[in-house]
Enzyme design. Structure first.
Site, PDB file in Angstrom:
ATOM      1  CE1 TYR A  34      43.701  32.938   0.815  1.00 24.26           C
ATOM      2  CE2 TYR A  34      45.128  32.569   2.693  1.00 24.26           C
ATOM      3  CZ  TYR A  34      44.908  33.113   1.448  1.00 24.26           C
ATOM      4  OH  TYR A  34      45.901  33.842   0.850  1.00 24.26           O
ATOM      5  NE  ARG A  78      46.701  30.662   5.862  1.00 20.02           N
ATOM      6  CZ  ARG A  78      46.161  29.485   6.046  1.00 20.02           C
ATOM      7  NH1 ARG A  78      45.845  29.067   7.277  1.00 20.02           N
ATOM      8  NH2 ARG A  78      45.903  28.690   5.024  1.00 20.02           N
ATOM      9  CD  GLU A 122      59.620  28.615  -5.591  1.00 12.03           C
ATOM     10  OE1 GLU A 122      58.440  28.963  -5.360  1.00 12.03           O
ATOM     11  OE2 GLU A 122      60.271  29.006  -6.574  1.00 12.03           O
ATOM     12  N   PRO A 123      59.391  24.753  -0.735  1.00 10.64           N
ATOM     13  CG  PRO A 123      60.778  23.607   0.739  1.00 10.64           C
ATOM     14  CD  PRO A 123      60.790  24.689  -0.297  1.00 10.64           C
ATOM     15  N   GLY A 124      57.493  26.278   0.631  1.00  9.01           N
ATOM     16  CA  GLY A 124      56.434  27.156   1.100  1.00  9.01           C
ATOM     17  C   GLY A 124      56.304  27.143   2.609  1.00  9.01           C
ATOM     18  NE  ARG A 125      50.617  26.714   3.323  1.00 12.10           N
ATOM     19  CZ  ARG A 125      49.449  27.345   3.209  1.00 12.10           C
ATOM     20  NH1 ARG A 125      48.598  27.337   4.215  1.00 12.10           N
ATOM     21  NH2 ARG A 125      49.143  27.974   2.102  1.00 12.10           N
ATOM     22  N   GLY A 180      55.012  24.427  -2.475  1.00 10.35           N
ATOM     23  CA  GLY A 180      53.826  24.786  -1.702  1.00 10.35           C
ATOM     24  C   GLY A 180      53.284  23.633  -0.889  1.00 10.35           C
ATOM     25  CE1 TYR A 235      52.483  32.866   2.534  1.00  9.50           C
ATOM     26  CE2 TYR A 235      51.822  30.713   3.354  1.00  9.50           C
ATOM     27  CZ  TYR A 235      52.513  31.486   2.439  1.00  9.50           C
ATOM     28  OH  TYR A 235      53.235  30.897   1.443  1.00  9.50           O
ATOM     29  CB  CYS A 244      34.428  46.258  15.562  1.00 11.62           C
ATOM     30  SG  CYS A 244      32.714  46.794  15.711  1.00 11.62           S
TER      31      CYS A 244
END
Length: 465
Positions: free
Chosen positions: A364, A360, A316-319, A274, A421, A391
């Protein structure tokens, strides 16, 4: 009246977050935020040798622009830095058949967490033996699909999944390779929704309870399950290896305990990953080689202390691979100065996308940057908020960014770091059409995921005539 030290020092001025600095030139790119081929010439942003103004003219906006050369370079950087590991690309960050093929070309493995992601991978011809299957609620059909496809490893997350998988392999007369996901009790310094190793959350078996040893016992006892090792993941958008030190110590200690108490030597271990990327100038991610050296030393030190052989490791390097390789291109629709209390003015720049293509920021409170992509400007910088067309008051794309004061309807804006993502979490909110993904390389642009149409919207509406 303009203050002698600059507009931001004038009474009533909005200053934005402390980390955001007024640029000397609002036209300039910050290289650390963009893919490797991104350049500007006379204000025109080019990625992969393709001018984004030309791309907008051909494919319209909004559009995701995927830099193939950058994607492949980042994949190779992790493959080479972690040469004695198995490196799993995160399908959930962004996956299509073209990207799956790139991942295979560059020698990485692939992590999926749904039957849909598995379908895409298999359609791309990805070797199922190099696929790992995640998820906290894998149904019997999900597991059956994974087993019959020959997925290389299934990460079990609960006693129910172990029972389902044991029954499935018995019914099919086959075996499945399994890793047991554990929560190491590490508080990753990230948003609470993407921190995944603390105790109070849905993933895995707690390392501080007896559940994880019981899970291992049940896997070992099932004739159709082959235990490969333990899987740990502390979160996402992680910038250094410090959190992994505690996690590795705890998981390796459990690895040794399984060997001594249960007589089972597990050949593998997944340390998760991650790893973070730079969305704005406040972010300072580590290079793959640095992460590899630090994580390998952590594991070596703990193995020496425990007197055990190092298992085969995976990460798992993720993004960190796809995130920086993509930007999103928008067209400005309106520019609206809004007077606030105290005499301050916030300038809202509305674009033709928003939370349907990048949730995102709303979900987040994520920070992004952006740049004027279609022309140069001599106007001074002003602090703006880039918002979408939906809206919702929370439909914000970039909370705070300096843009030229003459930003106007018809201008193109590009937001970097949208590879992870954004398309994966995109929606049809307000019945918006999800944008295309346009891959660019060596001056050539090609559609790898087409733009949705109104026919797509109506295809599942059973009342439509």
């Amino acid at each position: 009246m303009t203050h002698e030290a600059g507009w931001a020092h004038a009474p009533g001025a909005l200053r934005g977050p402390a980390w955001l600095r007024e640029p000397a030139d609002p036209n300039a790119l910050v290289p650390s935020l963009w893919s490797g081929t991104a350049t500007k010439t006379d204000g025109d942003l080019t990625v992969g040798g393709v001018a984004l103004a030309d791309l907008a003219a051909e494919f319209n906006t909004p559009a995701y622009v995927l830099d193939e050369e950058d994607f492949r370079a980042r994949a190779r950087a992790f493959r080479d830095a972690f040469a004695d590991y198995d490196v799993y690309y995160a399908g959930k960050a962004f996956l299509c058949t073209t990207v799956a093929a790139w991942v295979a070309d560059e020698g990485l493995s692939l992590d999926v967490c749904s039957s849909g992601e598995l379908t895409v991978a298999l359609r791309a011809g990805f070797d199922p033996a190099r696929i790992g299957y995640h998820g906290n609620n894998k149904s019997y059909p999900d597991l059956r699909r994974a087993v019959t496809a020959g997925v290389g490893r299934i990460v079990v997350d609960s006693f129910v999944e172990i029972e389902r998988l044991a029954q499935l392999t018995a019914d099919l007369g086959t075996t499945a390779s399994v890793m047991v996901r554990v929560t190491a009790g590490v508080e990753a310094h990230t948003h609470e929704y993407i921190a995944t190793a603390h105790e109070d959350q849905k993933f895995g078996f707690s390392i501080t309870s007896g559940d994880v040893l019981e899970a291992v016992r049940r896997v070992v006892a099932a004739d159709g399950l082959e235990l490969r090792g333990l899987h740990s993941h502390i979160g996402s958008q992680i910038f250094d290896s410090s959190g992994f030190e505690v996690a590795a110590r705890r998981v390796l200690a459990l690895h040794a305990r399984v060997a001594s108490e249960l007589g089972v030597t597990m050949p593998e271990m997944d340390l998760g990953g991650g790893f973070g990327i730079a969305y704005t100038t406040q972010d300072d991610p580590s290079e793959p080689a640095t992460l590899a050296a630090e994580m390998s030393e952590i594991v070596a030190h703990e193995c020496r202390a425990l007197g055990i052989e190092r298992p085969r490791l995976s990460i798992e390097p993720g993004r960190a691979i796809v995130g920086p390789a993509m930007c999103t291109l928008y067209t400005v629709g309106t520019v609206k100065p809004v007077a606030l209390d105290g005499g301050a003015v916030r300038t809202y720049v509305s674009v033709d996308g928003g939370m349907s293509d990048n949730i995102r920021t709303a979900l987040y409170d994520a920070d992004y940057s952006c740049t004027l992509a279609s022309r140069a400007s001599d106007a001074p910088p002003i602090l703006t908020r880039v918002v979408g067309k939906h809206c919702e008051a929370g439909d914000i794309v970039v909370k705070d960014e300096f843009l030229p004061a003459d930003v106007a309807p018809g201008d193109l804006l590009a937001v970097p770091g949208t590879g992870a993502y954004c398309r994966s979490m995109a929606s049809n909110y307000n019945h918006a059409l999800r944008p295309p993904v346009i891959a660019v390389r060596d001056g050539v642009a090609r559609v790898v995921v087409r733009r949705e149409t109104e026919d797509d919207l109506l295809a599942t509406d059973m009342g439509a005539s």
